[in-house]
Design a protein around this motif. Structure first.
Motif, PDB file in Angstrom:
ATOM      1  N   UNK A 149      12.698  62.045  62.771  1.00 50.38           N
ATOM      2  CA  UNK A 149      12.385  61.441  64.065  1.00 50.38           C
ATOM      3  C   UNK A 149      10.899  61.125  64.205  1.00 50.38           C
ATOM      4  N   UNK A 150      10.042  62.036  63.747  1.00 53.35           N
ATOM      5  CA  UNK A 150       8.606  61.778  63.849  1.00 53.35           C
ATOM      6  C   UNK A 150       8.176  60.703  62.855  1.00 53.35           C
ATOM      7  N   UNK A 151       8.807  60.654  61.698  1.00 51.87           N
ATOM      8  CA  UNK A 151       8.482  59.608  60.730  1.00 51.87           C
ATOM      9  C   UNK A 151       8.834  58.228  61.278  1.00 51.87           C
ATOM     10  N   UNK A 152       9.944  58.149  62.016  1.00 50.04           N
ATOM     11  CA  UNK A 152      10.340  56.877  62.618  1.00 50.04           C
ATOM     12  C   UNK A 152       9.331  56.465  63.688  1.00 50.04           C
ATOM     13  N   UNK A 153       8.864  57.416  64.470  1.00 55.26           N
ATOM     14  CA  UNK A 153       7.848  57.120  65.481  1.00 55.26           C
ATOM     15  C   UNK A 153       6.549  56.673  64.829  1.00 55.26           C
ATOM     16  N   UNK A 154       6.193  57.314  63.744  1.00 56.55           N
ATOM     17  CA  UNK A 154       4.986  56.943  63.008  1.00 56.55           C
ATOM     18  C   UNK A 154       5.074  55.518  62.466  1.00 56.55           C
ATOM     19  N   UNK A 155       6.283  55.107  62.090  1.00 57.75           N
ATOM     20  CA  UNK A 155       6.468  53.775  61.509  1.00 57.75           C
ATOM     21  C   UNK A 155       6.216  52.653  62.512  1.00 57.75           C
ATOM     22  N   UNK A 156       6.249  52.966  63.807  1.00 54.87           N
ATOM     23  CA  UNK A 156       5.952  51.941  64.820  1.00 54.87           C
ATOM     24  C   UNK A 156       4.535  52.107  65.365  1.00 54.87           C
ATOM     25  N   UNK A 157       3.737  52.950  64.699  1.00 58.35           N
ATOM     26  CA  UNK A 157       2.321  53.052  65.025  1.00 58.35           C
ATOM     27  C   UNK A 157       1.927  54.214  65.911  1.00 58.35           C
ATOM     28  N   UNK A 158       2.872  55.081  66.254  1.00 55.04           N
ATOM     29  CA  UNK A 158       2.567  56.209  67.133  1.00 55.04           C
ATOM     30  C   UNK A 158       1.920  57.352  66.363  1.00 55.04           C
ATOM     31  N   UNK A 159       1.100  58.127  67.051  1.00 57.47           N
ATOM     32  CA  UNK A 159       0.604  59.373  66.495  1.00 57.47           C
ATOM     33  C   UNK A 159       1.744  60.392  66.594  1.00 57.47           C
ATOM     34  N   UNK A 160       1.795  61.307  65.667  1.00 62.64           N
ATOM     35  CA  UNK A 160       2.944  62.216  65.625  1.00 62.64           C
ATOM     36  C   UNK A 160       2.522  63.651  65.356  1.00 62.64           C
ATOM     37  N   UNK A 161       3.369  64.565  65.779  1.00 57.49           N
ATOM     38  CA  UNK A 161       3.260  65.952  65.333  1.00 57.49           C
ATOM     39  C   UNK A 161       4.675  66.468  65.092  1.00 57.49           C
ATOM     40  N   UNK A 162       4.913  66.900  63.856  1.00 63.94           N
ATOM     41  CA  UNK A 162       6.190  67.537  63.539  1.00 63.94           C
ATOM     42  C   UNK A 162       6.064  69.015  63.851  1.00 63.94           C
ATOM     43  N   UNK A 163       6.761  69.463  64.884  1.00 68.80           N
ATOM     44  CA  UNK A 163       6.707  70.866  65.282  1.00 68.80           C
ATOM     45  C   UNK A 163       7.595  71.667  64.330  1.00 68.80           C
TER      46      UNK A 163
ATOM     47  N   UNK B  15      16.782  58.577  65.011  1.00 73.27           N
ATOM     48  CA  UNK B  15      15.492  57.957  64.703  1.00 73.27           C
ATOM     49  C   UNK B  15      15.480  56.414  64.724  1.00 73.27           C
ATOM     50  N   UNK B  16      16.390  55.778  65.404  1.00 76.51           N
ATOM     51  CA  UNK B  16      16.355  54.321  65.545  1.00 76.51           C
ATOM     52  C   UNK B  16      15.003  53.919  66.133  1.00 76.51           C
ATOM     53  N   UNK B  17      14.236  53.100  65.429  1.00 75.36           N
ATOM     54  CA  UNK B  17      12.889  52.756  65.888  1.00 75.36           C
ATOM     55  C   UNK B  17      12.905  52.028  67.232  1.00 75.36           C
ATOM     56  N   UNK B  18      14.020  51.408  67.571  1.00 69.65           N
ATOM     57  CA  UNK B  18      14.088  50.668  68.834  1.00 69.65           C
ATOM     58  C   UNK B  18      13.942  51.591  70.037  1.00 69.65           C
ATOM     59  N   UNK B  19      14.336  52.845  69.891  1.00 71.22           N
ATOM     60  CA  UNK B  19      14.234  53.759  71.033  1.00 71.22           C
ATOM     61  C   UNK B  19      12.767  54.036  71.371  1.00 71.22           C
ATOM     62  N   UNK B  20      11.915  54.070  70.337  1.00 68.20           N
ATOM     63  CA  UNK B  20      10.493  54.308  70.559  1.00 68.20           C
ATOM     64  C   UNK B  20       9.815  53.064  71.135  1.00 68.20           C
TER      65      UNK B  20
END
Length: 209
Positions: free
Chosen positions: A181-195, A153-158
């Motif tokens: 992983x989805x929480x990390x994506x959310x932290x950079x402003x992305x919409x997310x869905x945890x499957x 979940x390194x935010x840099x990858x997103x």
């Protein structure tokens, strides 16, 4: 179940979301070839250890096998190690690939996967053999941790993917079966869905005409 037909950019995780996997099978397979401390496999995979280095591309497959042999009680071949490691990889149902094809008509579709060279070679070959297709053809671009030197979940990858593709975070949906992983994506402003695989969720349910 939420529907995401109106979001222009879609980024999918691979293992668990598209490809069915069973990590316990790898643990069991390693035990069969002489890795008696199976908790080591779980610990190394969950934390920043041997598997993390492999999935960031900081270890070559040969170096990975050499390090793993230190924990195996008998002499094993490269093939035995690879087969044990790859045993967690199951099938990729055609319906999911078909969904990706349909989504590409109205969305920009990407892949972002924590993976490694050994697994990548195994599942891309299997998909080609079983379905007669190249996995990469279902995405505008597929991104893999071992090629990027970064791992969720390194935010840099997103942010790297967003910047490279010119995507707005607020217009991009990231789908992953791992909550951190989805929480990390959310932290950079992305919409997310945890499957939620435990509840039987499938990507086939997320996009309806």
């Amino acid at each position: 179940m939420q529907k995401y037909n109106t979001i222009p950019n879609l980024i999918f995780d691979f293992g668990g979301v598209l490809l069915n996997i069973n990590p316990q099978r790898a643990v069991d397979s390693f035990k069969k070839i002489g890795l008696t401390d199976t908790e080591l496999v779980k610990k190394e995979y969950q934390h920043n250890g041997l598997f993390d280095l492999l999935e960031k591309g900081f270890l070559t497959p040969a170096q990975f096998r050499s390090e793993l042999r230190k924990y195996i009680s008998r002499t094993v071949t490269d093939q035995e190690i690879d087969e044990a490691w790859n045993s967690m990889l199951l099938d990729l149902p055609w319906e999911r690939l078909n969904l990706l094809s349909h989504l590409r008509k109205n969305h920009r579709v990407f892949l972002l996967s924590n993976t490694n060279a050994i697994h990548w070679e195994a599942y891309t070959s299997k998909i080609k053999n079983v379905h007669g297709v190249q996995l990469s053809s279902f995405f505008e671009k597929d991104y893999y941790s071992h090629q990027m030197g970064l791992r969720k979940p390194d935010t840099k990858i997103y942010t790297t993917v967003l910047e490279m593709e010119g995507l707005k975070a607020s217009e991009t949906l990231f789908i992953d079966d791992v909550l951190v992983n989805v929480k990390a994506a959310q932290s950079v402003g992305m919409k997310i869905h945890h499957l939620n695989l435990e509840k039987g969720e499938s990507i086939l349910d997320l996009f309806k005409n």
